[in-house]
Design a protein around this motif. Structure first.
Motif, PDB file in Angstrom:
ATOM      1  N   HIS A  73       0.829  -1.207   0.000  1.00  0.00           N
ATOM      2  CA  HIS A  73       0.000   0.000   0.000  1.00  0.00           C
ATOM      3  C   HIS A  73       0.865   1.259   0.000  1.00  0.00           C
ATOM      4  CE1 HIS A  73      -3.467   2.538   0.702  1.00  0.00           C
ATOM      5  NE2 HIS A  73      -2.823   3.092   1.715  1.00  0.00           N
ATOM      6  N   PHE A  74       1.918   1.267   0.797  1.00  0.00           N
ATOM      7  CA  PHE A  74       2.848   2.402   0.816  1.00  0.00           C
ATOM      8  C   PHE A  74       3.437   2.627  -0.581  1.00  0.00           C
ATOM      9  CE2 PHE A  74       7.098   4.171   1.053  1.00  0.00           C
ATOM     10  CZ  PHE A  74       6.886   5.320   1.804  1.00  0.00           C
ATOM     11  N   CYS A  75       3.842   1.557  -1.233  1.00  0.00           N
ATOM     12  CA  CYS A  75       4.407   1.680  -2.580  1.00  0.00           C
ATOM     13  C   CYS A  75       3.369   2.195  -3.576  1.00  0.00           C
ATOM     14  CB  CYS A  75       4.973   0.342  -3.047  1.00  0.00           C
ATOM     15  SG  CYS A  75       6.462  -0.154  -2.164  1.00  0.00           S
ATOM     16  N   GLY A 106       4.178   5.076  -6.813  1.00  0.00           N
ATOM     17  CA  GLY A 106       3.533   4.904  -8.108  1.00  0.00           C
ATOM     18  C   GLY A 106       3.294   3.468  -8.532  1.00  0.00           C
ATOM     19  N   LEU A 107       3.223   2.540  -7.577  1.00  0.00           N
ATOM     20  CA  LEU A 107       2.961   1.146  -7.908  1.00  0.00           C
ATOM     21  C   LEU A 107       1.495   0.984  -8.303  1.00  0.00           C
ATOM     22  CD1 LEU A 107       4.055  -1.821  -7.936  1.00  0.00           C
ATOM     23  CD2 LEU A 107       3.158  -2.013  -5.603  1.00  0.00           C
ATOM     24  N   ASN A 108       1.268   0.458  -9.493  1.00  0.00           N
ATOM     25  CA  ASN A 108      -0.078   0.112  -9.958  1.00  0.00           C
ATOM     26  C   ASN A 108      -0.253  -1.381  -9.791  1.00  0.00           C
ATOM     27  OD1 ASN A 108      -0.769   2.767 -10.979  1.00  0.00           O
ATOM     28  ND2 ASN A 108       0.731   2.356 -12.576  1.00  0.00           N
ATOM     29  N   LEU A 109      -1.289  -1.776  -9.081  1.00  0.00           N
ATOM     30  CA  LEU A 109      -1.515  -3.178  -8.763  1.00  0.00           C
ATOM     31  C   LEU A 109      -2.771  -3.661  -9.492  1.00  0.00           C
ATOM     32  CD1 LEU A 109      -0.206  -5.313  -6.920  1.00  0.00           C
ATOM     33  CD2 LEU A 109      -1.781  -4.589  -5.119  1.00  0.00           C
ATOM     34  N   ALA A 127       4.949   0.148 -12.617  1.00  0.00           N
ATOM     35  CA  ALA A 127       5.347   1.360 -11.894  1.00  0.00           C
ATOM     36  C   ALA A 127       6.469   2.024 -12.665  1.00  0.00           C
ATOM     37  CB  ALA A 127       5.823   1.037 -10.480  1.00  0.00           C
ATOM     38  N   PRO A 128       6.541   3.348 -12.565  1.00  0.00           N
ATOM     39  CA  PRO A 128       7.758   3.984 -13.034  1.00  0.00           C
ATOM     40  C   PRO A 128       8.893   3.477 -12.147  1.00  0.00           C
ATOM     41  CG  PRO A 128       6.063   5.615 -12.495  1.00  0.00           C
ATOM     42  CD  PRO A 128       5.572   4.281 -12.018  1.00  0.00           C
ATOM     43  N   ARG A 129       9.974   3.081 -12.737  1.00  0.00           N
ATOM     44  CA  ARG A 129      11.129   2.591 -11.975  1.00  0.00           C
ATOM     45  C   ARG A 129      10.758   1.354 -11.144  1.00  0.00           C
ATOM     46  NH1 ARG A 129      15.374   6.546 -11.179  1.00  0.00           N
ATOM     47  NH2 ARG A 129      15.650   5.584  -9.153  1.00  0.00           N
ATOM     48  N   LEU A 130      10.049   0.428 -11.772  1.00  0.00           N
ATOM     49  CA  LEU A 130       9.593  -0.780 -11.081  1.00  0.00           C
ATOM     50  C   LEU A 130      10.732  -1.542 -10.397  1.00  0.00           C
ATOM     51  CD1 LEU A 130       7.257  -2.626 -10.273  1.00  0.00           C
ATOM     52  CD2 LEU A 130       7.497  -3.771 -12.493  1.00  0.00           C
ATOM     53  N   LEU A 134      10.709  -2.499  -1.707  1.00  0.00           N
ATOM     54  CA  LEU A 134       9.679  -3.322  -1.068  1.00  0.00           C
ATOM     55  C   LEU A 134      10.315  -4.537  -0.389  1.00  0.00           C
ATOM     56  CD1 LEU A 134       6.610  -3.964  -0.644  1.00  0.00           C
ATOM     57  CD2 LEU A 134       6.748  -5.257  -2.775  1.00  0.00           C
ATOM     58  N   LYS A 135      11.204  -5.208  -1.102  1.00  0.00           N
ATOM     59  CA  LYS A 135      11.856  -6.391  -0.538  1.00  0.00           C
ATOM     60  C   LYS A 135      12.752  -6.019   0.647  1.00  0.00           C
ATOM     61  CE  LYS A 135      13.477  -9.657  -3.209  1.00  0.00           C
ATOM     62  NZ  LYS A 135      14.181 -10.358  -4.315  1.00  0.00           N
ATOM     63  N   LYS A 136      13.482  -4.940   0.512  1.00  0.00           N
ATOM     64  CA  LYS A 136      14.397  -4.531   1.585  1.00  0.00           C
ATOM     65  C   LYS A 136      13.618  -4.173   2.856  1.00  0.00           C
ATOM     66  CE  LYS A 136      18.198  -1.361   2.513  1.00  0.00           C
ATOM     67  NZ  LYS A 136      19.029  -0.278   1.979  1.00  0.00           N
ATOM     68  N   TYR A 137      12.567  -3.392   2.700  1.00  0.00           N
ATOM     69  CA  TYR A 137      11.768  -2.967   3.850  1.00  0.00           C
ATOM     70  C   TYR A 137      11.075  -4.162   4.505  1.00  0.00           C
ATOM     71  CZ  TYR A 137       8.274  -0.625   6.680  1.00  0.00           C
ATOM     72  OH  TYR A 137       7.498  -0.222   7.728  1.00  0.00           O
ATOM     73  N   THR A 138      10.391  -4.964   3.691  1.00  0.00           N
ATOM     74  CA  THR A 138       9.639  -6.085   4.264  1.00  0.00           C
ATOM     75  C   THR A 138      10.578  -7.108   4.887  1.00  0.00           C
ATOM     76  OG1 THR A 138       9.502  -7.157   2.096  1.00  0.00           O
ATOM     77  CG2 THR A 138       7.593  -5.841   2.799  1.00  0.00           C
ATOM     78  N   SER A 139      11.721  -7.319   4.289  1.00  0.00           N
ATOM     79  CA  SER A 139      12.678  -8.266   4.845  1.00  0.00           C
ATOM     80  C   SER A 139      13.071  -7.872   6.263  1.00  0.00           C
ATOM     81  CB  SER A 139      13.924  -8.335   3.958  1.00  0.00           C
ATOM     82  OG  SER A 139      14.855  -9.250   4.471  1.00  0.00           O
TER      83      SER A 139
END
Length: 180
Positions: free
Chosen positions: A41-43, A48-51, A67-70, A77-82
């Protein structure tokens, strides 16, 4: 070998799979799934993440997104969630698999010079560019059927951590751009 996402056409829609190291069943607790949802949700709000579709299974996450710059969004996302998932596991007094999970993540990190003490996600993610409507619909169906095929639910929309609810005209957990 580079572990960065290499997307042939970064403006396209992609089917992404993020997998927990050793396919460990880390998402068996609602708190951990919620942390992933909050991060996605933050992304969506800030990066600019489109889901278009998503599903959290016990050991992996599927996203249909753009997303721009996906690649940067996925890295963040991976770094934060990890980091936060490892902390949540450490802090959870009810986590019966705490020491085993932390051992798995520590062992994976020891094999990589790019990680700190723990590695939650496998290094390379799986990504497929969805260049046709047929590919998009096929991956969306696959993603939504994941929980049914695993035997967790009878109907896809019964799985709370999936966009199948949105496609069944129910309120889902995350904002989704429906594919018509």
């Amino acid at each position: 070998m580079s572990t960065k996402y290499k997307l042939s056409n970064p403006d396209s829609i992609f089917f992404i799979t993020l997998t927990v190291v050793e396919w460990a069943d880390a998402f068996t607790r609602r708190d951990y799934c919620e942390l992933v949802c909050e991060s996605i949700h933050f992304c969506q709000q800030k990066k600019g993440l489109n889901l278009y579709g998503w599903c959290i299974m016990t050991n992996h996450v599927h996203l249909i997104c753009s997303a721009p710059r996906l690649p940067d969004v996925l890295r963040d996302l991976k770094k934060y969630t990890s980091r936060h998932l490892v902390e949540a596991i450490k802090a959870n007094p009810k986590e019966s698999r705490k020491y085993w999970l932390l051992w798995m993540f520590k062992s994976a990190a020891a094999k990589s010079s790019s990680h700190g003490d723990y590695q939650f996600w496998q290094l390379a993610g799986h990504q497929i560019e969805l260049s046709t409507n047929q590919m998009l619909e096929q991956r969306l169906e696959y993603l939504h059927q994941n929980s049914v095929k695993a035997g967790f639910v009878e109907e896809p929309e019964q799985w709370y951590y999936s966009s199948a609810r949105d496609y069944a005209e129910e309120k889902g957990r995350l904002e989704v751009i429906l594919i018509e």
